[in-house]
Design an enzyme around this catalytic site. Structure first.
Site, PDB file in Angstrom:
ATOM      1  N   GLY A 185       0.803  -1.219   0.000  1.00 16.76           N
ATOM      2  CA  GLY A 185       0.000   0.000   0.000  1.00 16.76           C
ATOM      3  C   GLY A 185       0.832   1.262   0.000  1.00 16.76           C
ATOM      4  O   GLY A 185       0.412   2.290  -0.526  1.00 16.76           O
ATOM      5  N   HIS A 261      -2.100   9.908  -0.964  1.00 15.11           N
ATOM      6  CA  HIS A 261      -0.992  10.218  -0.069  1.00 15.11           C
ATOM      7  C   HIS A 261       0.209  10.691  -0.890  1.00 15.11           C
ATOM      8  O   HIS A 261       0.688   9.990  -1.781  1.00 15.11           O
ATOM      9  CB  HIS A 261      -0.667   8.956   0.721  1.00 15.11           C
ATOM     10  CG  HIS A 261       0.296   9.134   1.841  1.00 15.11           C
ATOM     11  ND1 HIS A 261       1.660   9.150   1.654  1.00 15.11           N
ATOM     12  CD2 HIS A 261       0.110   9.266   3.179  1.00 15.11           C
ATOM     13  CE1 HIS A 261       2.266   9.278   2.820  1.00 15.11           C
ATOM     14  NE2 HIS A 261       1.331   9.363   3.768  1.00 15.11           N
ATOM     15  N   GLU A 313      -2.681  13.270   4.283  1.00 17.67           N
ATOM     16  CA  GLU A 313      -1.277  13.620   4.048  1.00 17.67           C
ATOM     17  C   GLU A 313      -1.003  13.732   2.549  1.00 17.67           C
ATOM     18  O   GLU A 313       0.034  13.311   2.058  1.00 17.67           O
ATOM     19  CB  GLU A 313      -0.343  12.590   4.682  1.00 17.67           C
ATOM     20  CG  GLU A 313      -0.415  12.553   6.200  1.00 17.67           C
ATOM     21  CD  GLU A 313       0.646  11.660   6.802  1.00 17.67           C
ATOM     22  OE1 GLU A 313       1.390  12.136   7.675  1.00 17.67           O
ATOM     23  OE2 GLU A 313       0.723  10.484   6.396  1.00 17.67           O
ATOM     24  N   GLU A 329       4.291  17.780   3.574  1.00 16.28           N
ATOM     25  CA  GLU A 329       5.212  16.980   4.376  1.00 16.28           C
ATOM     26  C   GLU A 329       6.630  17.009   3.801  1.00 16.28           C
ATOM     27  O   GLU A 329       6.826  16.935   2.580  1.00 16.28           O
ATOM     28  CB  GLU A 329       4.704  15.540   4.433  1.00 16.28           C
ATOM     29  CG  GLU A 329       5.563  14.615   5.277  1.00 16.28           C
ATOM     30  CD  GLU A 329       5.085  13.180   5.280  1.00 16.28           C
ATOM     31  OE1 GLU A 329       5.894  12.285   5.602  1.00 16.28           O
ATOM     32  OE2 GLU A 329       3.903  12.949   4.954  1.00 16.28           O
ATOM     33  N   CYS A 331       8.889  14.728   3.799  1.00 19.69           N
ATOM     34  CA  CYS A 331       9.164  13.517   3.022  1.00 19.69           C
ATOM     35  C   CYS A 331       8.600  13.617   1.607  1.00 19.69           C
ATOM     36  O   CYS A 331       9.179  13.056   0.667  1.00 19.69           O
ATOM     37  CB  CYS A 331       8.577  12.292   3.720  1.00 19.69           C
ATOM     38  SG  CYS A 331       9.563  11.673   5.105  1.00 19.69           S
ATOM     39  N   CYS A 397       9.589   9.797  10.312  1.00 25.40           N
ATOM     40  CA  CYS A 397      10.075   9.452   8.976  1.00 25.40           C
ATOM     41  C   CYS A 397      10.898  10.570   8.346  1.00 25.40           C
ATOM     42  O   CYS A 397      11.836  10.300   7.581  1.00 25.40           O
ATOM     43  CB  CYS A 397       8.897   9.090   8.070  1.00 25.40           C
ATOM     44  SG  CYS A 397       7.588  10.338   8.004  1.00 25.40           S
TER      45      CYS A 397
END
Length: 637
Positions: A185, A261, A313, A329, A331, A397
């Site tokens: 996922g 996401h 997100e 974010e 990341c 993360c």
């Protein structure tokens, strides 16, 4: 250059051949090495994420998802630390790296499986929920760490362990009889398997990556969540309530927008770009180009941040780009850099380098403090003063992700091609490259990004004929190029690069001058949150205002005259925020004159506007001083 093939025409010059010594990145790389990497290791120790590989912990069920995918955080730290060791050997750090690698290896099960949560806490649930439980995601980060560790140490022990894990996954998942259909996922393993393939030469890993990408979004996807099937539930009724969240709503080649996401879709597309090259597949490259256009033209912040919504997100609708509630974010910006760097190598199209630069200098590096020991997970473009970096997160993360990019930053500066050397970015550096089998040493001197004057001195063993391709950034409208003091034709091709093709002599010198005026930037009228507003940019740097520099006047009240923006003064401040350029100019601000705390609304507007001087600083450096409000977009009038 040819575009009909999906093979990359450029090859990146690795960071091991590039040494940065510029005023912007070199200090940040040193802080990353000396502060951030040790800090992150200590936090991983304190929170038990490294000790988890000892397999002696206890954890409640149901477990928090941030615990379930906790293996990925030491993996990213190990990757960052390994890169740092390559450029800065450090016996103490080497010992920590080796200790973590040994713990990971010791946690591997006899059948090759390697995941601490599903070994200790829920062994009966191995591979039961591919969508939500991140087993393949963790596997991918462990694979990337193993490749980096091998590159740093030459010791294949961790690489061999992760190859065994890849074998375990390859045996179980695929289209053949006796295998299970499925895909993770949270994408990450797709790009990691390509790296593992290059490190080991095992073609099965490349084929597995291709399978996982092409299986995603196929009809009847219930099979990839066996727990749901066993309960008789429809995954559409789970938390995300849709398949867009994990980019499984349709087969990949049918995708036409970036959805769900943000980190997931960017990691997925980085892997897709890799596979387009490896299999010379124009259909995969076409998907990349289609989604890139949607992202950059309708769904990306000026800073290179992506994903406006905290709920998923990730992405919502075209042009939905609020500033104060922006998620963006860290990341996601990192994954955006990774994807665009891959796309740049296909044909040397400068539009991809523009996105890498825009993101690196703004929405990426804002993710870490100047001190290197606190981080942003979320990167809004406005704050009332309540948003701050923190030393760590429950879901950590982003910090090690920042660490691995900073430690390998030299990867992004140069590429080579048949008969060509490509200069993508102009941070001061020394590089040792090979063009058509011959060594070329480059010494690039600049004060970039604060000034646009760039000098490249070439050192050759003998005269050599090749094209030197110099990127003209998308933000630059005027430039000039000279070779040994003589002006040369500098009209860039449609790809945004000036190509100087000649027989280069030892000690030739090229000067590039990029004009860097202060510019007003406006948003598309469909971005409803930014209508009637402008932002300030100079070179690749997006500027913001902070309350600490502007008497806490209430930055949303500030109005900038577009006609005066070009006249903002540019001031070097070597002692401020690690050494930056600031902008100073005139503005107006709505005052509270004529209002009191007993009046919320009134039928006439008092004349309550005052002239004032304002100061803007680079967005990347905000929240490093006295806490207070911040804003990127201002009223225009």
């Amino acid at each position: 250059m040819p575009t009909q093939s999906a093979k990359r025409q450029l090859t990146p010059v690795p960071f091991t051949q590039v040494t940065l010594d510029d005023p912007f990145w070199a200090p940040r790389q040193e802080t990353n090495r000396a502060v951030s990497i040790p800090h992150m290791h200590q936090m991983l120790v304190d929170t038990g994420r490294i000790a988890a590989f000892d397999l002696n912990f206890e954890r409640k069920v149901p477990s928090r998802i941030v615990e379930i995918f906790g293996d990925s955080d030491p993996a990213k730290w190990l990757e960052a630390a390994s890169y740092s060791l390559i450029t800065h050997p450090d016996p103490e750090l080497a010992a920590l790296v080796d200790a973590v690698a040994d713990k990971i290896i010791a946690a591997q099960q006899p059948d090759g499986y390697l995941n601490t949560h599903f070994t200790v806490t829920q062994p009966e649930m191995r591979w039961k929920n591919l969508r939500d439980w991140h087993e393949m995601y963790c596997a991918g980060h462990l694979m990337e760490a193993a490749v980096a560790h091998f590159e740093a140490t030459g010791n294949p022990k961790l690489l061999n362990a992760l190859a065994r894990y890849a074998d375990h996954i390859d045996e179980r998942f695929g289209p053949n009889p006796g295998q299970r259909r499925g895909y993770g996922g949270h994408p990450e393993i797709e790009l990691a398997l390509v790296r593992l393939y290059h490190a080991t030469g095992e073609e099965r890993y490349l084929a597995l990556s291709k399978y996982l990408v092409e299986e995603r979004g196929q009809p009847d996807p219930h099979y990839y969540d066996l727990e749901a099937v066993e309960r008789g539930e429809d995954p559409k009724n789970f938390w995300a309530k849709n398949y867009e969240y994990c980019q499984a709503h349709a087969p990949l080649r049918e995708h036409d927008k970036v959805v769900g996401h943000a980190v997931r879709v960017m990691y997925l597309m980085a892997g897709v770009a890799d596979l387009a090259h490896e299999y010379d597949d124009p259909t995969l490259l076409a998907v990349c180009e289609r989604l890139w256009a949607n992202l950059v033209h309708q769904r990306m912040y000026l800073t290179g941040g992506i994903g406006p919504s905290r709920h998923n997100e990730g992405f919502t609708t075209d042009y939905d780009l609020p500033d104060e509630s922006a998620y963006a974010e860290t990341c996601a910006s990192i994954a955006l850099i990774m994807w665009n760097h891959r796309l740049l190598q296909f044909a040397g199209d400068g539009k991809y380098a523009d996105i890498v630069e825009q993101t690196l200098y703004n929405g990426f590096i804002s993710g870490v403090s100047l001190a290197g020991d606190s981080f942003f997970y979320v990167n809004p473009l406005a704050s009332d003063g309540a948003h701050h970096r923190t030393p760590w997160f429950e879901c950590p993360c982003c910090p090690p992700n920042v660490g691995r990019i900073l430690a390998s930053l030299g990867n992004y500066l140069y590429s080579t091609s048949d008969g060509g050397l490509w200069v993508h970015f102009y941070a001061q550096n020394s590089a040792h490259v090979t063009v058509d089998g011959q060594p070329v040493q480059v010494r690039l001197t600049s004060n970039y990004p604060w000034e646009g004057a760039v000098k490249l001195a070439l050192t050759l063993d003998a005269p050599q004929h090749f094209a030197l391709n110099l990127r003209i950034p998308g933000w630059c409208d005027e430039w000039a190029v000279t070779v040994n003091g003589a002006a040369v034709e500098s009209t860039p091709a449609s790809n945004g690069y000036v190509a100087i093709t000649r027989t280069w002599q030892p000690d030739d010198v090229v000067d590039l001058d990029l004009a860097m005026p202060v510019q007003a930037v406006y948003a598309n009228p469909n971005v409803r949150h930014m209508q009637g507003r402008l932002a300030l940019q100079r070179g690749p740097i997006v500027f913001c205002m902070e309350g600490v520099d502007n008497d806490n006047i209430g930055l949303d009240r500030v109005t900038l005259d577009p006609a005066q923006v070009a006249g903002f003064r540019v001031e070097q401040q070597p002692e401020m925020l690690g050494g930056v350029v600031v902008l100073r100019g005139s503005a107006q601000a709505i005052t509270e004159e004529g209002w009191d705390n007993q009046t919320l609304y009134r039928r006439n507007q008092p004349s309550s506007v005052a002239a004032l001087d304002v100061v803007a600083v680079p967005y990347a450096t905000w929240d490093n001083r006295t806490p207070g409000e911040m804003r990127v977009w201002f009223r225009a009038g």
